[in-house]
Structure formats: structure tokens, C-alpha cells
Design a protein around this motif. Structure first.
Motif, PDB file in Angstrom:
ATOM      1  N   LYS A   1      50.034  21.764  53.008  1.00 46.23           N
ATOM      2  CA  LYS A   1      49.704  20.730  52.179  1.00 46.23           C
ATOM      3  C   LYS A   1      50.531  20.699  50.823  1.00 46.23           C
ATOM      4  CE  LYS A   1      44.605  19.412  53.180  1.00 46.23           C
ATOM      5  NZ  LYS A   1      43.653  19.397  52.212  1.00 46.23           N
ATOM      6  N   VAL A   2      50.872  21.899  50.276  1.00 46.03           N
ATOM      7  CA  VAL A   2      51.710  22.022  49.225  1.00 46.03           C
ATOM      8  C   VAL A   2      53.030  21.477  49.513  1.00 46.03           C
ATOM      9  CG1 VAL A   2      52.653  23.642  47.456  1.00 46.03           C
ATOM     10  CG2 VAL A   2      50.434  23.937  48.276  1.00 46.03           C
ATOM     11  N   VAL A   3      53.749  21.785  50.401  1.00 47.49           N
ATOM     12  CA  VAL A   3      54.910  21.239  50.788  1.00 47.49           C
ATOM     13  C   VAL A   3      55.124  19.819  50.914  1.00 47.49           C
ATOM     14  CG1 VAL A   3      56.981  21.494  52.522  1.00 47.49           C
ATOM     15  CG2 VAL A   3      55.856  23.533  51.655  1.00 47.49           C
ATOM     16  N   LEU A   4      54.097  19.369  51.758  1.00 44.48           N
ATOM     17  CA  LEU A   4      53.988  17.948  51.932  1.00 44.48           C
ATOM     18  C   LEU A   4      53.738  17.163  50.743  1.00 44.48           C
ATOM     19  CD1 LEU A   4      52.174  17.459  55.428  1.00 44.48           C
ATOM     20  CD2 LEU A   4      54.348  16.754  54.773  1.00 44.48           C
ATOM     21  N   ALA A   5      52.924  17.575  49.781  1.00 42.96           N
ATOM     22  CA  ALA A   5      52.589  16.883  48.435  1.00 42.96           C
ATOM     23  C   ALA A   5      53.803  16.878  47.925  1.00 42.96           C
ATOM     24  CB  ALA A   5      51.391  17.723  47.834  1.00 42.96           C
ATOM     25  N   LEU A   6      54.561  18.014  47.679  1.00 42.26           N
ATOM     26  CA  LEU A   6      56.079  17.948  47.092  1.00 42.26           C
ATOM     27  C   LEU A   6      56.881  16.902  47.670  1.00 42.26           C
ATOM     28  CD1 LEU A   6      56.552  21.788  46.305  1.00 42.26           C
ATOM     29  CD2 LEU A   6      55.743  19.961  44.912  1.00 42.26           C
ATOM     30  N   LEU A   7      56.974  16.859  49.063  1.00 45.96           N
ATOM     31  CA  LEU A   7      57.885  16.178  49.925  1.00 45.96           C
ATOM     32  C   LEU A   7      57.722  14.611  49.589  1.00 45.96           C
ATOM     33  CD1 LEU A   7      58.365  17.995  53.147  1.00 45.96           C
ATOM     34  CD2 LEU A   7      60.236  17.408  51.488  1.00 45.96           C
ATOM     35  N   THR A   8      56.362  14.409  49.225  1.00 44.22           N
ATOM     36  CA  THR A   8      55.942  12.786  49.059  1.00 44.22           C
ATOM     37  C   THR A   8      55.662  12.734  47.889  1.00 44.22           C
ATOM     38  OG1 THR A   8      53.747  13.513  49.511  1.00 44.22           O
ATOM     39  CG2 THR A   8      54.873  12.967  51.413  1.00 44.22           C
ATOM     40  N   ASP A   9      56.177  13.533  46.873  1.00 46.70           N
ATOM     41  CA  ASP A   9      55.984  13.118  45.220  1.00 46.70           C
ATOM     42  C   ASP A   9      54.533  12.967  45.006  1.00 46.70           C
ATOM     43  OD1 ASP A   9      58.558  13.591  44.148  1.00 46.70           O
ATOM     44  OD2 ASP A   9      59.187  11.633  45.085  1.00 46.70           O
ATOM     45  N   ARG A  10      53.739  13.548  45.549  1.00 46.77           N
ATOM     46  CA  ARG A  10      52.354  13.619  44.958  1.00 46.77           C
ATOM     47  C   ARG A  10      52.094  14.651  44.085  1.00 46.77           C
ATOM     48  NH1 ARG A  10      51.485  11.311  50.339  1.00 46.77           N
ATOM     49  NH2 ARG A  10      50.398   9.712  50.095  1.00 46.77           N
ATOM     50  N   ASP A  11      51.189  14.786  43.431  1.00 49.42           N
ATOM     51  CA  ASP A  11      50.748  15.793  42.434  1.00 49.42           C
ATOM     52  C   ASP A  11      50.169  16.950  43.170  1.00 49.42           C
ATOM     53  OD1 ASP A  11      50.035  17.534  40.501  1.00 49.42           O
ATOM     54  OD2 ASP A  11      49.126  15.954  39.019  1.00 49.42           O
ATOM     55  N   ALA A  12      51.289  18.168  43.244  1.00 50.65           N
ATOM     56  CA  ALA A  12      50.737  19.188  44.064  1.00 50.65           C
ATOM     57  C   ALA A  12      49.891  20.252  43.153  1.00 50.65           C
ATOM     58  CB  ALA A  12      51.937  20.023  44.375  1.00 50.65           C
ATOM     59  N   SER A  13      50.272  20.225  41.830  1.00 49.78           N
ATOM     60  CA  SER A  13      49.288  21.060  41.159  1.00 49.78           C
ATOM     61  C   SER A  13      47.790  20.815  40.849  1.00 49.78           C
ATOM     62  CB  SER A  13      50.037  21.218  39.736  1.00 49.78           C
ATOM     63  OG  SER A  13      49.699  20.178  38.758  1.00 49.78           O
ATOM     64  N   GLU A  14      47.912  19.496  40.841  1.00 51.21           N
ATOM     65  CA  GLU A  14      46.709  18.891  40.891  1.00 51.21           C
ATOM     66  C   GLU A  14      45.723  19.403  42.347  1.00 51.21           C
ATOM     67  OE1 GLU A  14      45.214  17.300  38.448  1.00 51.21           O
ATOM     68  OE2 GLU A  14      43.324  17.247  39.844  1.00 51.21           O
ATOM     69  N   MET A  15      46.470  19.233  43.222  1.00 54.93           N
ATOM     70  CA  MET A  15      45.866  19.836  44.749  1.00 54.93           C
ATOM     71  C   MET A  15      45.659  21.154  44.526  1.00 54.93           C
ATOM     72  SD  MET A  15      47.896  19.540  48.048  1.00 54.93           S
ATOM     73  CE  MET A  15      48.277  21.230  48.433  1.00 54.93           C
ATOM     74  N   LEU A  16      46.389  22.016  43.851  1.00 57.01           N
ATOM     75  CA  LEU A  16      46.109  23.396  43.871  1.00 57.01           C
ATOM     76  C   LEU A  16      44.818  23.597  43.052  1.00 57.01           C
ATOM     77  CD1 LEU A  16      49.833  24.846  43.487  1.00 57.01           C
ATOM     78  CD2 LEU A  16      48.109  25.229  45.522  1.00 57.01           C
ATOM     79  N   ASP A  17      44.934  22.910  42.031  1.00 54.16           N
ATOM     80  CA  ASP A  17      43.805  23.136  41.175  1.00 54.16           C
ATOM     81  C   ASP A  17      42.462  22.669  41.719  1.00 54.16           C
ATOM     82  OD1 ASP A  17      44.987  24.264  38.900  1.00 54.16           O
ATOM     83  OD2 ASP A  17      44.855  22.580  37.530  1.00 54.16           O
ATOM     84  N   SER A  18      42.259  21.754  42.378  1.00 51.20           N
ATOM     85  CA  SER A  18      41.255  21.450  43.116  1.00 51.20           C
ATOM     86  C   SER A  18      40.610  22.083  44.033  1.00 51.20           C
ATOM     87  CB  SER A  18      41.011  19.977  43.669  1.00 51.20           C
ATOM     88  OG  SER A  18      42.102  19.550  44.399  1.00 51.20           O
ATOM     89  N   GLN A  19      41.693  22.876  44.835  1.00 50.42           N
ATOM     90  CA  GLN A  19      41.460  23.699  45.925  1.00 50.42           C
ATOM     91  C   GLN A  19      40.886  25.197  45.173  1.00 50.42           C
ATOM     92  OE1 GLN A  19      41.927  23.389  49.363  1.00 50.42           O
ATOM     93  NE2 GLN A  19      40.622  25.238  49.385  1.00 50.42           N
ATOM     94  N   ARG A  20      41.386  25.362  44.234  1.00 46.86           N
ATOM     95  CA  ARG A  20      41.211  26.791  43.449  1.00 46.86           C
ATOM     96  C   ARG A  20      39.722  26.534  43.201  1.00 46.86           C
ATOM     97  NH1 ARG A  20      40.545  28.965  38.716  1.00 46.86           N
ATOM     98  NH2 ARG A  20      41.946  30.773  38.093  1.00 46.86           N
ATOM     99  N   ALA A  21      39.491  25.306  42.568  1.00 44.28           N
ATOM    100  CA  ALA A  21      37.954  25.230  42.223  1.00 44.28           C
ATOM    101  C   ALA A  21      36.901  25.462  43.506  1.00 44.28           C
ATOM    102  CB  ALA A  21      37.756  23.603  41.346  1.00 44.28           C
ATOM    103  N   GLU A  22      37.452  24.745  44.434  1.00 40.96           N
ATOM    104  CA  GLU A  22      36.613  24.687  45.790  1.00 40.96           C
ATOM    105  C   GLU A  22      36.538  26.244  46.294  1.00 40.96           C
ATOM    106  OE1 GLU A  22      35.253  21.866  46.566  1.00 40.96           O
ATOM    107  OE2 GLU A  22      34.157  22.813  48.170  1.00 40.96           O
TER     108      GLU A  22
END
Ligand SMILES: Nc1ncnc2c1ncn2[C@@H]1O[C@H](COP(=O)(O)OP(=O)(O)OP(=O)(O)O)[C@@H](O)[C@H]1O
Ligand SMILES: [Mg+2]
Lengths: 175, 228
Positions: free
Chosen positions: A100-121
Motif C-alpha cells: 500500500k505504501v509503495v502504491l500510494a507513492l507511485l500514484t502520488d497519494r498521501d502515504a504518510s497520512e495512510m501510515l498514520d491512520s494505520q498506526r491509529a488503527e
């Protein structure tokens, strides 16, 4: 987990009915995932066919017939071998989180936001397990700790990934 | 702006040490009885935030209100009185006075607040029982293990019945079994007295004893409740 070996192991202390086996399994190892009757039934008929258990008696009084199973010598050897064989450690190389991280980066999405919400979960689940551990007996504590240590490992990875995100982005995008 | 019902609130905190920016616009708030974990990488500003919230370090910018009062407006004497009577502190190590016995250590903040020796030691004893270290009453800190010493330190921090307990890596020097027991006792005790706990930790299993967490990165805080 090998349900067959586990049921077989439970039979070593003495013959039991299918229902009794299911109840003991659920109580000791089922936690949030109890066995279905169908699973018990199909597992027992496989063990029967392989000569690892035998039918020790059949009750017919009131209602459907209930078989009582006993472990055979071959069954005892089978349990013995299973317990003595180390489990293969999970290789953990196929990680959805990493993908998911790599795909987010490849598609210019916000990977750090994704990591943070995963962290919270992850932390949310860790809180639930910690609470359960606090209220539980030793068996509960050990099973929760097993889960907690794995979640902790994920979280450490999430933090590491967050700290290296810029570098990873460069690599991923230049490749 | 103070979130409704919050006991301690900070907004827009900035703190620099020479060329180093330790805090760069950090926010924080905590309610009575709440345990908030402060997480984040090493050097991100967690301890600086805790020190600012506790009135130990003055921020360059930003506001901190405790119980509706702006800390920056308080004279030093009032600030240290506030720290002594309303706040409790637990750090990673080296916080007990080596010359005093454990019970004297726990009684010390009560004595500083003017309690009589007998009363102070009685209260200290009760807290040591709660933290399961009442067998160490007459021992000196040098004669107890790290985990035992940490429990004594928690007893001392809670003995004055603080409204806010500040804990900076309170389990940092302990193994996981001891660390978790300390967390269990600490959060139980804090909940029973409705104290708020600001818990700085980098260990997620310790943070799991909190009600919610904020993450500090490069001097800025992020409330993780809003991350989902
Ligand atoms: N008294 C001080 N003098 C100079 N620099 C300081 C001082 N206190 C903190 N700093 C700097 O401010 C930054 C934040 O430090 P702080 O101690 O708040 O980090 P931390 O998040 O608590 O880290 P750790 O997890 O390692 O304890 C660091 O770069 C640190 O070197
Ligand atoms: Mg620190």
C-alpha cells in the motif's frame, strides 16, 4: 493451526464425544473463532479414516447418535511428531502494508497520512487487547501478549517507514 | 481556545534552544482522568513538550492554560507552588533521594507541602501498599531493584493526590513484564483518583495503556484521533 492435531492432542487424556471436543477446543484455543460442528465432524472422520482415532462407543439415547472417540497408538505418535517438529517461522515478506505504501507513492497519494491512520488503527486494537489482558487470567494474558507483540512489530515498522518515506519515494519513482 | 472540560491545554507552543527548534507549534489538551500518550521519534520534542506543560520550561511562544489559568502569567513562586500541590512527576531514573529510606522518599513531597511527619508517612505507606512495594519501607533506593524503585517513584508522585501526573518514559529502564505492571498500577491509581496522566513513551505496548495518543514529529504534534 492444525485442527486435526489439536483435537487429537485433546483426546490423549481420554475418550470424548465430538461435542465435548468442540467445547474444550473453543474454550482453550478458539478465542474469537469457535469451531463449526461441520469442521469437527469432517476432521474426526478424516482421523478415523487414517487410523489415528477409533470409535470407542456410540450413544443413541434420545436424539441423534453420538460417537465417542479414542486416540490410537498411531494417533499418539502423530501428536508426538507434530509437537516435536518446529513450526516454520512466518517469512513476513508479503506485506499488504508495504504494498500500500509503495502504491500510494507511485500514484502520488498521501502515504504518510495512510501510515498514520494505520498506526491509529493498530493502537486501537492494542488498547482493546491490553484491556482484555488486564481483566483476564494467565491464558488470556499470554494469548493477548502474543497478538500485542506482533502488532508492536507492525507499529515499529510503520514508524520506520514513516521516517524513511522521502527516501523511499525517490527510489520508487525513479525505478 | 480551550476544548470544553479540559484541564490542561496548550496551543501553538514554540521553543528553540539556540539553532535547534525543539517545539514548532505544538498543541495539547487533556481532561481530568484521561491518560494521553505522547509518542514520536527521539529528539522530536516530547520531553520539551512535557516540561512546558508542567511549567518547568517556559515556551518562547504559545499559551498553556491549567484549570483556566494562563501559566505564563504566574509568578515563579506561584508556579512552583502549583507544581508541588497539583502536579506529580515520574521520570526514567534517578529520582529518589539516595540518603532517605523508601517511605521517607514517598513522604517527602507531602512533608514539603507542610504535612506532619507521622501523617505523611502514613499516607506514604498506603501508596506503597497500592504499588505493591510496602515491603521496602525502610530500605534505601540503592538497596532496591530498578523496577521496585520505579514503583516507589510512582507512589511518591501519586501521594500528593496530583491532578496531573507527568511521566517521561516511566518504564524506559524496565523489562516488559515489570514495565507493564508499573503501567497497570499507575493507570489504575490515576483512574481511581481521577488524575490526568501525560505519558511520554516510545513503546507502543506502554502507550496501549492510554486512552488516546498524540504523535510529536519535528516539534509539531498530531492528535491521532483525527488520523482516521
Ligand atoms: N536543554 C536543552 N538545550 C539544548 N537543546 C535541547 C535541550 N533540550 C532539548 N534540546 C533539543 O531539542 C530537541 C527536542 O528534544 P527533546 O528532549 O524534547 O526530545 P524527545 O522527543 O524527548 O527525545 P527522546 O525520545 O530522545 O527523549 C532535540 O534536538 C534536543 O537536542
Ligand atoms: Mg525525551
Amino acid at each position: 493451526m492444525s485442527i486435526g492435531h489439536t483435537l487429537l492432542g485433546l483426546l490423549e487424556s481420554g475418550p470424548r464425544h465430538g461435542y465435548d471436543l468442540k467445547r474444550t477446543f473453543d474454550e482453550k484455543f478458539g478465542h474469537d473463532k469457535p469451531l463449526h460442528y461441520g469442521q469437527v465432524y469432517s476432521t474426526m472422520s478424516r482421523l478415523l479414516k487414517n487410523g489415528l482415532v477409533e470409535v470407542d462407543g456410540i450413544e443413541t439415547e434420545g436424539g441423534p447418535e453420538r460417537k465417542r472417540y479414542a486416540i490410537t497408538d498411531a494417533g499418539i505418535t502423530d501428536v508426538e511428531t507434530w509437537l516435536a517438529t518446529p513450526e516454520k517461522p512466518e517469512p513476513y515478506l508479503q506485506s499488504t502494508l508495504y504494498t500500500k505504501v509503495v502504491l500510494a507513492l507511485l500514484t502520488d497519494r498521501d502515504a504518510s497520512e495512510m501510515l498514520d491512520s494505520q498506526r491509529a488503527e493498530h493502537l486501537r486494537l492494542m488498547r482493546i487487547l491490553t484491556d482484555r489482558k488486564r481483566k483476564g487470567d494467565l491464558a488470556d494474558q499470554l494469548i493477548c501478549d502474543h497478538a500485542l507483540f506482533h502488532l508492536e512489530a507492525d507499529l515499529r515498522w510503520l514508524e520506520l517507514a514513516a521516517a524513511r518515506l522521502n527516501k523511499l519515494a525517490e527510489e520508487v519513482r525513479s525505478a | 481556545m480551550t476544548p470544553a472540560g479540559s484541564l490542561l491545554t496548550a496551543s501553538g507552543l514554540r521553543k528553540t534552544y539556540g539553532p535547534t527548534t525543539a517545539l514548532d507549534g505544538a498543541d495539547f489538551s487533556i481532561h481530568p482522568g484521561e491518560v494521553v500518550a505522547v509518542m514520536g521519534p527521539s529528539g522530536s520534542g516530547k520531553s520539551t513538550l512535557l516540561h512546558c506543560l508542567a511549567g518547568i520550561v517556559k515556551p518562547d511562544e504559545g499559551s498553556i492554560t491549567y484549570n483556566g489559568r494562563e501559566l505564563a502569567g504566574l509568578p515563579d513562586a506561584a508556579l512552583s507552588a502549583l507544581r508541588r500541590s497539583e502536579f506529580g512527576f515520574v521520570f526514567q531514573f534517578g529520582q529518589l533521594v539516595p540518603e532517605l529510606t523508601c517511605v521517607e522518599n514517598v513522604a517527602l513531597p507531602l512533608r514539603l507541602n507542610g504535612a506532619r511527619r507521622k501523617d505523611a508517612e502514613q499516607t506514604a505507606r498506603t501508596w506503597m501498599e497500592r504499588l505493591e512495594v510496602d515491603d521496602l519501607l525502610g530500605k534505601r533506593p540503592g538497596e532496591v531493584s530498578g523496577g521496585q524503585g520505579q514503583r516507589v517513584a510512582v507512589a511518591r508522585a501519586l501521594a500528593t493526590n496530583p491532578r496531573v501526573l507527568f511521566a517521561d518514559e516511566p518504564t524506559g529502564a524496565l523489562d516488559s513484564l515489570n514495565g507493564e505492571r508499573v503501567m497497570e498500577l499507575l493507570t489504575d491509581a490515576a483512574r481511581s483518583t481521577n488524575a490526568a496522566v501525560v505519558l511520554v513513551t516510545h513503546e507502543t505496548r506502554v502507550a496501549a495503556y492510554s486512552d488516546r495518543e498524540i504523535v510529536v514529529r519535528d516539534g509539531r504534534s498530531r492528535d491521532m484521533e483525527r488520523a482516521v
